[in-house]
Write a protein that holds these residues in place. Structure first.
Motif, PDB file in Angstrom:
ATOM      1  N   ALA A  58       0.818  -1.211   0.000  1.00 48.19           N
ATOM      2  CA  ALA A  58       0.000   0.000   0.000  1.00 48.19           C
ATOM      3  C   ALA A  58       0.853   1.264   0.000  1.00 48.19           C
ATOM      4  O   ALA A  58       0.491   2.261  -0.639  1.00 48.19           O
ATOM      5  CB  ALA A  58      -0.939   0.000   1.205  1.00 48.19           C
ATOM      6  N   ILE A  59       1.991   1.233   0.712  1.00 49.90           N
ATOM      7  CA  ILE A  59       2.836   2.427   0.822  1.00 49.90           C
ATOM      8  C   ILE A  59       3.854   2.497  -0.312  1.00 49.90           C
ATOM      9  O   ILE A  59       4.054   3.555  -0.922  1.00 49.90           O
ATOM     10  CB  ILE A  59       3.564   2.454   2.175  1.00 49.90           C
ATOM     11  N   CYS A  60       4.499   1.373  -0.605  1.00 48.82           N
ATOM     12  CA  CYS A  60       5.606   1.378  -1.565  1.00 48.82           C
ATOM     13  C   CYS A  60       5.158   1.158  -3.008  1.00 48.82           C
ATOM     14  O   CYS A  60       5.864   1.576  -3.938  1.00 48.82           O
ATOM     15  CB  CYS A  60       6.637   0.312  -1.172  1.00 48.82           C
ATOM     16  N   ASN A  61       4.030   0.483  -3.213  1.00 46.44           N
ATOM     17  CA  ASN A  61       3.502   0.265  -4.562  1.00 46.44           C
ATOM     18  C   ASN A  61       2.008   0.587  -4.614  1.00 46.44           C
ATOM     19  O   ASN A  61       1.184  -0.286  -4.915  1.00 46.44           O
ATOM     20  CB  ASN A  61       3.726  -1.192  -5.005  1.00 46.44           C
ATOM     21  N   PRO A  62       1.644   1.827  -4.319  1.00 46.90           N
ATOM     22  CA  PRO A  62       0.212   2.158  -4.215  1.00 46.90           C
ATOM     23  C   PRO A  62      -0.556   1.992  -5.518  1.00 46.90           C
ATOM     24  O   PRO A  62      -1.733   1.642  -5.504  1.00 46.90           O
ATOM     25  CB  PRO A  62       0.232   3.629  -3.761  1.00 46.90           C
ATOM     26  N   LEU A  63       0.105   2.224  -6.653  1.00 48.68           N
ATOM     27  CA  LEU A  63      -0.590   2.125  -7.937  1.00 48.68           C
ATOM     28  C   LEU A  63      -0.918   0.680  -8.316  1.00 48.68           C
ATOM     29  O   LEU A  63      -1.832   0.430  -9.098  1.00 48.68           O
ATOM     30  CB  LEU A  63       0.260   2.763  -9.042  1.00 48.68           C
ATOM     31  N   HIS A  64      -0.149  -0.267  -7.752  1.00 46.56           N
ATOM     32  CA  HIS A  64      -0.371  -1.684  -8.067  1.00 46.56           C
ATOM     33  C   HIS A  64      -1.101  -2.418  -6.935  1.00 46.56           C
ATOM     34  O   HIS A  64      -1.260  -3.639  -7.001  1.00 46.56           O
ATOM     35  CB  HIS A  64       0.959  -2.377  -8.335  1.00 46.56           C
ATOM     36  N   TYR A  65      -1.521  -1.674  -5.897  1.00 43.84           N
ATOM     37  CA  TYR A  65      -2.103  -2.321  -4.716  1.00 43.84           C
ATOM     38  C   TYR A  65      -3.356  -3.119  -5.066  1.00 43.84           C
ATOM     39  O   TYR A  65      -3.511  -4.268  -4.648  1.00 43.84           O
ATOM     40  CB  TYR A  65      -2.435  -1.270  -3.656  1.00 43.84           C
ATOM     41  N   ILE A  66      -4.260  -2.511  -5.822  1.00 46.67           N
ATOM     42  CA  ILE A  66      -5.531  -3.179  -6.136  1.00 46.67           C
ATOM     43  C   ILE A  66      -5.295  -4.442  -6.968  1.00 46.67           C
ATOM     44  O   ILE A  66      -5.967  -5.465  -6.774  1.00 46.67           O
ATOM     45  CB  ILE A  66      -6.463  -2.207  -6.886  1.00 46.67           C
ATOM     46  N   SER A  67      -4.331  -4.385  -7.872  1.00 44.30           N
ATOM     47  CA  SER A  67      -4.073  -5.548  -8.724  1.00 44.30           C
ATOM     48  C   SER A  67      -3.312  -6.648  -7.999  1.00 44.30           C
ATOM     49  O   SER A  67      -3.423  -7.827  -8.352  1.00 44.30           O
ATOM     50  CB  SER A  67      -3.282  -5.121  -9.972  1.00 44.30           C
ATOM     51  N   ILE A  68      -2.544  -6.280  -6.957  1.00 40.04           N
ATOM     52  CA  ILE A  68      -1.771  -7.283  -6.200  1.00 40.04           C
ATOM     53  C   ILE A  68      -2.611  -7.896  -5.083  1.00 40.04           C
ATOM     54  O   ILE A  68      -2.767  -9.116  -4.990  1.00 40.04           O
ATOM     55  CB  ILE A  68      -0.487  -6.653  -5.625  1.00 40.04           C
TER      56      ILE A  68
END
Length: 235
Positions: A45-55
């Motif tokens: 959520a903090i380090c890869n916020p743009l990919h959070y929903i897909s991960i």
């Protein structure tokens, strides 16, 4: 525990004691693993916020929870089975609130070296390794937060993981005190108080810590307080 307090002591069957130990150990092991998964969730959520929903999709989260349960149930079954093979030939009085691991080993009259070795191995798998993963996750999280230019952005990012960090600190600190740094010189009173922190205090504060940032819950709490104040003034 309440039964023992209300009746100034209590009895439990041998099968009930072993079953209680297994369910308790499996639950604690699951919480160790689940807190580790939650630290990974905060890291994404903090380090890869743009990919959070897909991960962190719902099926992926369900798989992680199932894996944690299966790992905790299977690993704790190993040493619980070994404990069930021990001989208890003396006064079977456990100086504790429940059938905990260390008090059981103290009253056993057979060799407990194998069980203690298994405990150290399981401690590495269920306590030390998750702790290392959590520390690494939060090191990267703090590094990412410090790179955020605005103060508001840093505060918002830190508040995202503050609840989890509080619970992890309380839970793992007490676990380490009771099981990792346990010594024979430690009094039974201190051990029981330490146990109360992670079997009673931590579950009790979990809803409070995780819910206070929820606007709907805070609004409901304020409305309840207002109603109680109004009712008190009316009386």
């Amino acid at each position: 525990m309440f039964y023992i307090l209300l009746n100034n002591g209590g009895d439990i069957t041998y099968t009930g004691c072993i079953t209680q130990l297994y369910l308790f150990s499996a639950s604690e092991g699951f919480e160790c693993l689940l807190l580790t998964v939650m630290s990974y969730d905060r890291y994404v959520a903090i380090c890869n916020p743009l990919h959070y929903i897909s991960i962190m999709t719902n099926p992926y989260c369900v798989k992680l929870v199932i894996i944690c349960w299966l790992a905790a149930l299977s690993m704790t079954l190993i040493f619980d089975t070994q404990i069930s093979l021990l001989l208890f030939c003396g006064p079977n009085i456990i100086d504790h609130f429940f059938c905990d691991l260390l008090p059981l080993l103290e009253i056993a009259c057979s060799d407990t070296s194998i069980v203690r070795q298994q405990i150290y191995l399981l401690s590495i798998l269920l306590i030390i390794t998750p702790t290392i993963i959590i520390i690494i996750s939060y090191t990267k999280i703090m590094s990412s937060i410090l790179r955020i230019p605005s103060t508001t952005g840093r505060q918002k990012a830190f508040s995202t993981c503050s609840s989890h960090l509080i619970v992890v600190s309380i839970f793992y600190w007490t676990i380490f005190c009771v099981y990792i740094f346990a010594t024979k010189e430690k009094s039974s009173t201190i051990s029981k108080i330490s146990s109360l922190l992670y079997i009673v205090f931590t579950p009790m504060v979990n809803p409070i810590v995780y819910s206070l940032k929820n606007k709907d819950i805070m609004k409901a709490i304020r409305n309840t307080i207002k109603k109680m104040t109004w009712f008190g003034n009316y009386l």
